[in-house]
Scaffold this active site. Structure first.
Site, PDB file in Angstrom:
ATOM      1  CE1 TYR A 198    -122.828  69.374 -21.372  1.00 13.25           C
ATOM      2  CE2 TYR A 198    -122.351  71.853 -21.455  1.00 13.25           C
ATOM      3  CZ  TYR A 198    -122.538  70.559 -20.670  1.00 13.25           C
ATOM      4  OH  TYR A 198    -122.635  70.810 -19.266  1.00 13.25           O
ATOM      5  CE  LYS A 207    -125.854  69.489 -19.556  1.00 18.91           C
ATOM      6  NZ  LYS A 207    -126.454  68.605 -18.611  1.00 18.91           N
ATOM      7  CB  THR A 226    -115.660  68.991  -4.177  1.00 17.75           C
ATOM      8  OG1 THR A 226    -116.810  69.732  -3.349  1.00 17.75           O
ATOM      9  CG2 THR A 226    -114.496  69.413  -3.606  1.00 17.75           C
TER      10      THR A 226
END
Length: 332
Positions: free
Chosen positions: A235, A239, A272
Site C-alpha cells: 500500500y 502511494k 467523514t
C-alpha cells in the site's frame, strides 16, 4: 528537502481492510485534528470531470459536490449496482446533477465495451461508467469510450484505491495494490492526456488530482523489483508511486508548455468522507490554484513529502518502467 509527516506511520490501518475510495476514515475519538473547509467554489457549468472510485466515500462526496456546482461528472467504478445507486442518490439530492436517463428515475449505466450515442447529453448530466482499474484492457476500453463520446475533459481525479487486500495478482500478473492504486491510474491519465490538453487553455488549465497518503513515507520503490509484497508495504509503495508520477507528470507538462496541471492530495485522517473531499475539491476547482501543479496538498495546504519523492532518477526510472509495463509510448 526535509521530510515531515503530519500523522504517524503506525496509524490503525487494520480498521480499513476493505476496498476503499480514499485513505482513512477514522472514528471521531481517534481523529482530533482541525479539518480544512474548502472555500466557496465557483460554478462549474461546461466543465467535465472524471472521478475514479466515485460511488462511495471521498470519491462520492467529490462527485456530488462537483455536480452540485453544475459540472458533468463521470463516476468511474467497478460495481455497476453501486454506481447506479450512487447516481440515483445524487439525482435525488441535487436537481442540478440529473442522471443520464431513459426515464425521469432510471439512470443509465455504461459498460466500457458499449458504443454510445450521447449527442443529446447536456453538460449538467451525471453518469456512471464501469471501470476495473485492475485490468489494463478495461482501462483502455473505458478511454476508447470516453473519446468516442467527444466530450472535453477538464478534471481527472484519480481517487480509487484498495488497502490491505490479501496477497494476490491481477489477471495480468500485477500485485493488486500497485496495479489498482497506481498503474491503472498511470495508464488512465496518460491515455486521457491529449483530451485534457485540448480541453485546457491559458488561464483555465485542465487538472489531474491524485489521492496519495502520508503513508508514502514508509514506501520503497526498487525499480528492479516492483512486485514485492506485504500488505502494508504494498500500500505504501503504491502511494509513493502516485506521488512520483504526479510530480514527474507536472515536470513534463511544464517543459511542453501544456495547459494542464498535476498535483497530489493526502486526505488525511478524517471523521467523514465530506471532510476528506475538501482538499480534493479545492485542488481540483479553486481559481486561486490556477496553473499551480507539482505539489502535494493536505488539509488545505502544501505538504512536505519524503526525500525520495525529489529523486530525479527515481522519477524517470519509475516513469519508464511503468510505460513498459502498460506497453505505452509517451511523447510528452
Amino acid at each position: 528537502m526535509p521530510y515531515k509527516l503530519h500523522k504517524p506511520l503506525n496509524m490503525p490501518y487494520k480498521l480499513h481492510n476493505l476496498v476503499i475510495s480514499a485513505p482513512c476514515l477514522l472514528p471521531h475519538s481517534i481523529c482530533h485534528c482541525i479539518h480544512f473547509l474548502s472555500p466557496e467554489l465557483t460554478l462549474q457549468h461546461g466543465k467535465v470531470a472524471i472521478v475514479t472510485g466515485g460511488t462511495r466515500g471521498i470519491g462520492y462526496e467529490t462527485s456530488r459536490h462537483m455536480a452540485s456546482l453544475g459540472a458533468h461528472v463521470i463516476k468511474a467504478g467497478q460495481n455497476e449496482l453501486e454506481g447506479v445507486s450512487a447516481v440515483k442518490r445524487i439525482c435525488e439530492e441535487n436537481r442540478e446533477a440529473k442522471g443520464n436517463t431513459h426515464s425521469p428515475h432510471s439512470p443509465v449505466c455504461f459498460r466500457a465495451s458499449m458504443a454510445l450515442d450521447i449527442t443529446d447529453w447536456s453538460v449538467n448530466e451525471h453518469t456512471f461508467l464501469q471501470l476495473d482499474l485492475a485490468s489494463l484492457q478495461s482501462v483502455r476500453q473505458s478511454v476508447q469510450n470516453i473519446k468516442r463520446w467527444g466530450l472535453p475533459l477538464h478534471i481527472l481525479v484519480n481517487n480509487a484505491a484498495v488497502m490491505l487486500v490479501p496477497e494476490g495478482r491481477t489477471e495480468e500478473g500485477f500485485e493488486h495494490h500497485f496495479r489498482v492504486n497506481y498503474l491503472g491510474h498511470f495508464l488512465l491519465a496518460l491515455l486521457l492526456l491529449d483530451t485534457l490538453k485540448h480541453s485546457g487553455k491559458r488561464g483555465s488549465c485542465s487538472r489531474v488530482v491524485a489521492l496519495s497518503s502520508s503513508a508514502h513515507g514508509a514506501g520503497e520503490i526498487r525499480l528492479d523489483s516492483l512486485q514485492c509484497y506485504s500488505a502494508h508495504a504494498a500500500y505504501c509503495q503504491s502511494k509513493l508511486a502516485l506521488l512520483l508520477f504526479s510530480s514527474h507528470l507536472q515536470q513534463r507538462l511544464d517543459r511542453g508548455g501544456f495547459p494542464v496541471s498535476s498535483c497530489a492530495v493526502d486526505p488525511g485522517m478524517v471523521d467523514t468522507p465530506s471532510q476528506g473531499a475538501s482538499t480534493v475539491l479545492y485542488t481540483a476547482l479553486s481559481p486561486s490554484l490556477e496553473g499551480e501543479g507539482g505539489a502535494c496538498w493536505s488539509n488545505g495546504r502544501t505538504e512536505m513529502t519524503s526525500p525520495n519523492t525529489y529523486d530525479p532518477q527515481l522519477h524517470r526510472g519509475l516513469w519508464d518502467s511503468s510505460c513498459r509495463q502498460v506497453v505505452l509510448i509517451v511523447t510528452l
